[in-house]
Write an enzyme that holds these catalytic residues in place. Structure first.
Site, PDB file in Angstrom:
ATOM      1  N   THR A  46      47.920  34.023  27.044  1.00  0.00           N
ATOM      2  CA  THR A  46      46.495  34.267  26.613  1.00  0.00           C
ATOM      3  C   THR A  46      46.737  34.538  25.213  1.00  0.00           C
ATOM      4  OG1 THR A  46      46.204  35.462  28.742  1.00  0.00           O
ATOM      5  CG2 THR A  46      44.746  36.155  26.783  1.00  0.00           C
TER       6      THR A  46
ATOM      7  N   THR B 130      41.911  32.862  26.950  1.00  0.00           N
ATOM      8  CA  THR B 130      43.133  32.370  27.681  1.00  0.00           C
ATOM      9  C   THR B 130      42.817  31.147  28.478  1.00  0.00           C
ATOM     10  OG1 THR B 130      44.761  33.080  28.911  1.00  0.00           O
ATOM     11  CG2 THR B 130      42.691  33.536  29.885  1.00  0.00           C
TER      12      THR B 130
ATOM     13  N   ASP C 197      43.963  34.383  38.942  1.00  0.00           N
ATOM     14  CA  ASP C 197      43.584  35.887  38.778  1.00  0.00           C
ATOM     15  C   ASP C 197      42.801  36.673  40.015  1.00  0.00           C
ATOM     16  OD1 ASP C 197      45.226  36.465  36.599  1.00  0.00           O
ATOM     17  OD2 ASP C 197      43.522  36.295  35.113  1.00  0.00           O
TER      18      ASP C 197
ATOM     19  N   SER D 276      43.058  41.333  32.897  1.00  0.00           N
ATOM     20  CA  SER D 276      43.722  42.561  32.448  1.00  0.00           C
ATOM     21  C   SER D 276      43.269  42.742  30.920  1.00  0.00           C
ATOM     22  CB  SER D 276      45.054  42.300  32.609  1.00  0.00           C
ATOM     23  OG  SER D 276      45.451  42.691  33.885  1.00  0.00           O
TER      24      SER D 276
ATOM     25  N   GLY E  60      49.407  38.434  27.346  1.00  0.00           N
ATOM     26  CA  GLY E  60      50.714  39.093  28.229  1.00  0.00           C
ATOM     27  C   GLY E  60      50.279  39.487  29.650  1.00  0.00           C
ATOM     28  N   GLY E  61      49.106  38.828  30.291  1.00  0.00           N
ATOM     29  CA  GLY E  61      48.919  39.066  31.447  1.00  0.00           C
ATOM     30  C   GLY E  61      48.674  40.517  31.982  1.00  0.00           C
TER      31      GLY E  61
END
Ligand code: GLY
Length: 563
Positions: free
Chosen positions: A372, A390, A414, A444, A464-465
Site C-alpha cells: 500500500t 493501495t 481483503d 487496515s 503494510g497490510g
C-alpha cells in the site's frame, strides 16, 4: 585550592564529553511552510510544486496521487482505492472513503471450490481478484469539494512523466523483477512491467499517459465510462473476470465522519469503517492509556508486552466485529468504550503472555478484517491531508489493462473469503467481512491526524497490510510519549502482533537479545526474518516553532519535499 578543584571538575566533564558524545539527533527535512512526504521523490516534488504555485493541500493530493500511479506502480494507482483524512485550515476534520467495492455479481462463496475449500490464489492473482477501483472517483471528490487550481495543471506533470519515463531505482528494479513471472502468467500480452529491469533504466508508460489524458479531458467519466472503461471491462472479461460497465458507472466515493478520540491530551482523528485503522488505534491507545509510559523504556520487554497484549485483544475484535458499515451493524461505540477496553485488559499479566487461543472477541451487550502507500501533505494555508492508497499486495492482481496501461487491484482478498481462513496478511475474519454484492472489504488502513491544544501536531500513515495499525500506533507513541522527532520516530525499529497468528513480529537488528530472551521466557513467540520491514511511514510533524519536520521512511525510496 578551590580553583584547582574547579579546573579538575571541568576537565573531567570535558574528558567525559569527549569519550561519550551525545548521539546526534536525527532530523528529517525541515520546511517553513509546506511539505509533501510520499513513497517517491518525483511524486513529492510534483505535489510540492503544486503547493509552491499557490495550490492547496487538496490540489497537491490530486497531483501526488496521479504521480504515484506513474512512478510507484507497486502501490500507487488509478486501479485501486484508499482513504483520506483531512483537517482543514479552519480546524474541521473529515474523511473520504474511496475504497474498492465488490462487483455486482460477486457472492459469498466465489472463491470456494465444490467442497467449500478456498481456491488457491483466486482472490489474489488475476482478473477474479479485482474489485471496482475507487481512486479516480476519490480524487475527483476531493477536487470538486476543495480544489483551487485548474485540474489539468494537477494531472499534466503525471502525464508527462508517464510519457517521457522516470528512472527506475534499485528497490524498484528488485520489486519489478520479483513480480515479472506473475505479470507474465496473468496477462495475455507483453506488459511493460513483466520485463527485466535494472537500476537507472527509464520506464515509459505511453498507454497510461493516454488514459491520464482521457481523465484530464473527460474528468471522472474519462475512467469510469468511454474508452478507458471499455478497455478495463473487455480485458477483465477476456481473462475470465466479472467486472461490468454498470459496476464502473455506479462507483461513488463516500464522505464519512472520522473516528475521533483523545489520548493523553492529544486529539486523534482517523479513518472509520470500512477501514479498521481508526477503531483499532482507538482500542489499543485506550488500552495502554492507564499505564505510565515514562516508567517503561522504549522498545523494552515491558513496552513490547503491553502493546502486544493490547493489540492481541483489538485484532480479535477486528476479526469478529468489523466489516463494511453500510452492510453490517458494527458496535463501534461499545468497542471503543473505555470501560469495555479496561475490562478487556484485566486478563493482562506482566508475568506471562496471554495465549491468543484464550482470547476471542469481547462481549458486547445487545449486539446481534502488503503493499500500500501513504502520503502526508501540509500546505502553507494550514490544511492537512493524510492519504493511504493501495492495489492491496504489490502490483495488485498483476492485471495490466490492455490498451490502458494501468494495474488493477486484488482487493477482493481483503474480504474474509471463508470464515476463519487467513487472508494474505494472515488476518482472519467472519460474517461481518464476508463477500456481498457491492460491499466494501475491510481495510487496515489508518490515515491519521493528531492535534494538541486545538492545533495540528502530526499527519501520519503507512502501508503494510495488517501492520498498518501497529506502525501508526508506535509512531504516535514515539512522538507523544517518547518525545522523538518525526524522522527519528520513523527510523525506529518496529514490532507487530495481530492476535492470530500468535507471535510477535520484530524488524531485524532493532531489538537486543536480552529483550527477546525475556519475552520468550514469558511465553511469547518471536518471529524475526532478515529482510522483513514493518510499514513505510511517511509523516509530517509540526514543530513548536511552527516549522514542519518530515519523516520519510528510509525502508524505501520515500522522500520529503517542502519549502
Ligand atoms: N489492502 C490492505 C488493507 O486495506 O488493509
Amino acid at each position: 585550592m578551590k580553583k584547582i578543584i574547579f579546573f579538575f571538575a571541568i576537565s573531567l566533564l570535558l574528558i567525559n564529553c569527549k569519550t561519550t558524545p551525545e548521539p546526534e539527533k536525527i532530523t528529517g527535512l525541515i520546511a517553513e511552510k509546506a511539505m509533501v512526504v510520499s513513497a517517491k521523490q518525483e511524486a513529492s516534488k510534483i505535489g510540492a510544486a503544486i503547493l509552491q504555485k499557490g495550490g492547496n493541500a487538496y490540489d497537491a493530493m490530486v497531483a501526488t496521487h496521479f504521480a504515484l500511479a506513474v512512478v510507484y506502480p507497486v502501490a500507487g494507482n488509478i486501479g485501486g482505492g484508499g482513504f483520506m483524512v483531512y483537517r482543514d485550515k479552519d480546524g474541521t476534520t473529515g474523511t473520504l472513503d474511496f475504497r474498492e467495492k465488490a462487483p455486482i455479481t460477486a457472492h459469498k462463496d466465489m472463491y470456494l471450490d465444490e467442497n467449500g475449500d478456498v481456491i488457491e490464489n483466486k482472490s489474489t492473482l488475476g482478473a477474479h481478484a479485482v474489485a471496482i477501483p475507487g481512486s479516480v472517483a476519490g480524487v475527483f471528490a476531493v477536487y470538486e469539494k476543495f480544489g483551487s487550481l485548474p485540474f489539468k495543471d494537477l494531472i499534466q506533470p503525471s502525464i508527462d512523466l508517464a510519457r517521457n519515463g522516470y528512472v527506475v531505482t534499485k528497490n524498484e528494479a528488485e520489486d519489478l523483477n520479483g513480480a515479472a513471472d506473475r505479470f507474465k502468467k496473468v496477462n495475455n500480452y507483453e506488459t511493460v512491467f513483466g520485463k527485466e529491469w535494472k537500476e537507472g533504466d527509464i520506464l515509459k508508460q505511453e498507454e497510461l499517459a493516454k488514459t491520464l489524458e482521457r481523465i484530464r479531458d473527460f474528468g471522472k467519466d474519462g475512467f469510469y465510462k468511454g474508452e478507458t472503461a471499455d478497455f478495463l471491462v473487455n480485458y477483465v472479461t477476456e481473462l475470465g473476470g466479472i467486472i461490468s460497465h454498470e459496476d464502473l458507472e455506479k462507483y461513488e466515493a463516500v464522505w464519512r465522519n472520522p473516528i475521533t478520540f483523545n489520548f493523553k491530551g492529544y486529539k486523534i482523528t482517523s479513518m472509520d469503517l470500512p477501514a479498521s485503522g481508526g477503531i483499532c488505534l482507538a482500542q489499543i491507545l485506550k488500552s495502554i492509556e492507564p499505564y505510565d509510559l515514562s516508567k517503561i523504556a522504549h522498545n523494552s520487554t515491558e513496552y513490547i508486552q503491553l502493546l502486544t497484549e493490547a493489540e492481541r485483544r483489538s485484532y480479535a475484535d477486528r476479526a469478529h466485529y468489523l466489516g463494511d458499515i453500510d452492510f453490517v451493524k458494527v458496535p463501534v461505540d461499545s468497542l471503543t468504550d473505555t470501560n469495555y477496553i479496561n475490562k478487556r485488559m484485566r486478563s493482562f499479566s506482566w508475568d506471562k503472555a496471554t495465549p491468543s487461543s484464550e482470547v476471542s472477541q469481547g462481549k458486547i451487550l445487545g449486539y446481534e478484517s502488503d503493499e500500500t502507500t501513504h502520503y502526508s501533505i501540509v500546505d502553507q494555508f494550514g490544511n492537512a491531508v493524510s492519504v493511504t492508497t493501495t492495489l492491496n499486495t504489490g502490483y495488485g492482481s498483476k492485471v495490466v489493462v490492455k490498451g490502458a496501461g494501468f494495474i488493477l487491484n486484488n482487493e477482493m482478498d481483503d474480504f474474509s473469503v471463508k470464515a476463519g481462513v487467513p487472508n494474505v496478511y494472515g488476518l482472519v475474519g467472519s460474517k461481518a467481512n464476508e463477500i456481498a454484492s457491492e460491499k466494501r472489504m475491510l481495510s487496515s488502513m489508518a490515515p491519521t491526524i493528531v492535534e494538541k491544544d486545538g492545533k495540528l501536531k502530526m499527519v501520519i500513515g503507512t502501508p503494510g497490510g495488517s501492520t498498518i495499525i501497529t506502525s501508526v500506533l508506535q509512531n504516535i507513541l514515539n512522538v507523544t510519549e517518547y518525545n522523538m522527532g518525526m524522522q527519528e520516530s520513523v527510523d525506529k525499529a518496529r514490532f507487530h502482533h495481530q492476535w492470530l497468528p500468535d507471535y510477535i513480529t520484530l524488524e531485524p537488528n532493532g531489538f537486543n537479545a536480552d529483550t527477546k530472551n525475556k519475552l520468550e521466557s514469558l511465553g511469547y513467540t518471536i518471529f524475526e526474518k532478515n529482510s522483513l520491514i514493518i510499514g513505510r511511514v511517511d509523516a509530517i510533524l509540526v514543530l513548536p516553532d511552527g516549522k514542519l519536520e518530515g519523516g520519510a521512511d528510509k525502508r524505501g525510496d520515500d522522500a520529503a519535499v517542502g519549502f
